[in-house]
Every structure is written in C-alpha cells, then in structure tokens.
Design a protein around this motif. Structure first.
Motif, PDB file in Angstrom:
ATOM      1  N   GLU A  50      24.795 -43.853 -24.207  1.00 49.05           N
ATOM      2  CA  GLU A  50      25.290 -44.177 -25.547  1.00 49.05           C
ATOM      3  C   GLU A  50      26.764 -43.791 -25.729  1.00 49.05           C
ATOM      4  N   ASN A  72      17.636 -30.056 -30.992  1.00 50.26           N
ATOM      5  CA  ASN A  72      17.125 -31.367 -30.559  1.00 50.26           C
ATOM      6  C   ASN A  72      15.631 -31.538 -30.899  1.00 50.26           C
ATOM      7  N   TYR A  83      19.003 -38.602 -33.229  1.00 50.16           N
ATOM      8  CA  TYR A  83      19.601 -37.705 -32.240  1.00 50.16           C
ATOM      9  C   TYR A  83      21.098 -37.991 -32.057  1.00 50.16           C
ATOM     10  N   LYS A 189       9.718 -28.337 -23.982  1.00 54.77           N
ATOM     11  CA  LYS A 189      10.524 -29.568 -24.028  1.00 54.77           C
ATOM     12  C   LYS A 189      12.028 -29.302 -24.129  1.00 54.77           C
TER      13      LYS A 189
END
Ligand SMILES: Nc1nc2c(c(CN[C@H]3C=C[C@H](O)[C@@H]3O)cn2[C@@H]2O[C@H](COP(=O)(O)O)[C@@H](O)[C@H]2O)c(=O)[nH]1
Length: 313
Positions: A50, A72, A83, A189
C-alpha cells in the motif's frame, strides 16, 4: 538449533482447538481446490504493497513498527477507520517530529494525544486501552531496553521465535492467549506480526534478519478468516454463520471466537504445506498470510468479518 518453544505452543494449541472444534470446520476439498487453481507465480512480496509505512532503514523504523503493532487491533467499530490510517498517521507524526515515539513520550501518552497525532476527528475505538498500551511499551522499553525497540530486537539475536518470546514476557499487552475447554491457547498475533513487519520492511536483512522466520504462524485477525470462508477453506456451523453474517458481536474467549482464530491458523498451515508441495519450494506462512490478507482487504466490503472487541487483533 532453532528455539521453537513459542511457535510450537501457538501451533500445538491451535491444532488442539481445531481437533475439538464444533463451530468452525477446515475443509480439505476446499483447500485442494484453492491450491489447484493457484498460479505457481503467485505474487508474494507484499509487505507495504500500500506504500503507507515509515521506513528509513534504521532504529527509528523499528520503534515505529513496535508502536504500530502495539495499536494493530480492532478498527472495525469505526466504519471509516482502517489499519492504513494508523500506519500512515503514525508515519506522518514521525516525519513531523522524530521524537514522537521516544520512550519518555510514550510513557505519558493519553488517548487524546493519540487521536491528535492520527488526526482522527472523533474518539478512536478502545482509545484509552490504546493509550495505556503505548504507556506500557514506553515504560518497559525504558526499564529494560534503554528506551529503544531496536535493543529489544537485538536481544533476540536473529531469532524470530526468541523475539516473540521476549515480547510476550516483557509486554503484558502482547500476551494474546485464552482458555479453551480448560486449556491455555496461545495465538500471539501482534507479537508475531511485529516480527514479520521487521522482516518485510528490512527485507530479511539488518533488524529484519531472522534465521527461523518460517517458525511464525499466520496472524489471527478478522480479515483472513473471512477470506478463507469465502474461498471455501473454512466453514461455520449454522448458528455461528448466522451470528457472523448478522454482524453480532462474538465475545472474546468464547468457544466460537477461539475456534475461528485457531482453525484459521491451522488452515493456513495446511494451505502452505499443499502449496509448497505443488510448487516444489517452501512457501513461508508469513507470505501466505500477506497474500490472503491483501486479497481479503480488497474484498472486505463484501465479506462479513467476525466482530470481537479485543486488544489482541
Ligand atoms: N493477518 C493479518 N492481519 C493484518 C495484517 C495487517 C497489516 N500488515 C501489513 C503488512 C503487510 C502489509 O503491507 C500490511 O500493511 C493488519 N492486519 C489486521 O487486519 C485487521 C484490519 O483490518 P481493517 O479493519 O480493514 O483495517 C486488523 O485485525 C489488523 O490487525 C496482516 O498483514 N496480516
């Protein structure tokens, strides 16, 4: 010898949940169909596709990524927040003032400070928890790592798994675990995604050089299960399908929520094994995660994602 205590606890405990699961199912036929249809020249070099992350090739990038992955999680309660706003917002803040994420400043962060640097017009989801987590990393970085996330990374000596271990032992906010049918289940995570972000940003060199990067599992969030379900790799019981499709919240730590996360981890492992066998080289779980995540993000408005209020993902 690669130390593998931590990934093995994530892998082992997820596999155990998947073996007990009664709300979420992994479909072998679905896995095989996806692998059959995948191109062997699958594009997997996807970190920062991105173009939104801060990168200067040095320790400030490590500090930025640690702050980013402390935050996050759980963007969905604000339909406009994603995000990429946080990744790009933190980058802008750092470019305007390189001391923004100094540990001394992190130690004092308030919810309003965070909202201001992200230039967000209203309260962020779980804003006070986000500010508390920033204060926690500031305090512990100062106490144990001379204020620098780069020293935390250096302490892991090039082992992804040691780094996940160090993060989980020093920073309680990263201890992403739960109890399922009486057993402790580890997911980790945000700790794992931080390691992967370093590896992606530094292209496996310098602060991103890890001899055991293949030890990481996928990062159990709310996008990847939705794309796996869309691809027919996992499926839900009728009652869970109804809850997810109606956007009902799933409380954290419920059997349904834990099964979604654990079965997602196991399904991506299986996908990696089948794909590696097909193309004759090892596909890293990290790359597979990024491919699934980027595909999921592009379809996000069409895919129902499960909704859980949590600081972990
Ligand atoms: N499994 C997995 N989950 C990931 C990421 C990332 C970003 N990784 C960077 C690394 C490579 C790329 O360049 C990305 O920019 C975020 N998430 C999760 O998604 C959700 C956010 O969704 P939405 O509400 O739409 O913003 C939330 O749970 C968030 O924690 C990933 O890579 N893998």
């Amino acid at each position: 010898m690669v130390p593998c205590e931590l990934t093995s606890v994530v892998r082992e405990s997820s596999a155990w949940v998947a073996s007990q699961s009664s709300h979420v199912f992994i479909n072998q036929k679905g896995l095989e169909k996806v692998v059959d249809e995948l191109n062997s020249d699958l594009h997997m070099d996807l970190w920062d596709f991105e173009g939104i992350h801060y990168f200067d090739g040095g320790p400030l990038t490590v500090q930025y990524l640690f702050v980013l992955d402390a935050l996050n999680f759980c963007f969905w309660p604000d339909a406009d927040l994603h995000y990429d706003h946080v990744a790009a917002g933190l980058r802008s803040a750092l470019m305007a003032d390189a001391s923004t994420f100094d540990a001394d400043r992190l130690e004092k962060f308030t919810g309003m400070d965070l909202r201001k640097i992200l230039n967000w017009p209203r309260e962020l989801p779980l804003e006070e928890e986000r500010a508390r987590l920033l204060r926690e990393i500031g305090t512990e970085l100062n106490r144990s790592f001379s204020g620098k996330a780069a020293n935390l990374v250096a302490a892991a000596n090039g082992s992804a798994l040691t780094l996940v271990n160090l993060i989980a032992s020093h920073f309680p906010g990263f201890r992403d675990h739960c109890i399922y049918k009486g057993r402790q289940v580890f997911i980790y995570k945000r700790a794992q995604i931080f390691v992967a972000d370093l590896w992606g940003a530094f292209k496996g060199k310098s602060f991103g050089a890890f001899k055991d990067i293949q030890g990481l599992t996928m990062f159990a969030d709310y996008i990847v299960p939705a794309i796996l379900r869309h691809l027919g790799i996992i499926s839900y019981s009728p009652s869970l399908a109804n809850k997810v499709d109606s956007f009902n919240e799933l409380p954290p730590g419920t059997e349904e929520e834990v099964e979604i996360r654990a079965c997602t981890i196991v399904a991506v492992e299986k996908l990696g094994e089948l794909l590696s066998a097909k193309i004759g080289r090892q596909v890293l779980t990290v790359q597979l995660d990024w491919w699934l995540w980027s595909t999921g993000i592009s379809l996000q408005s069409k895919l129902p994602c499960h909704r859980t209020h949590t600081i972990y993902y």
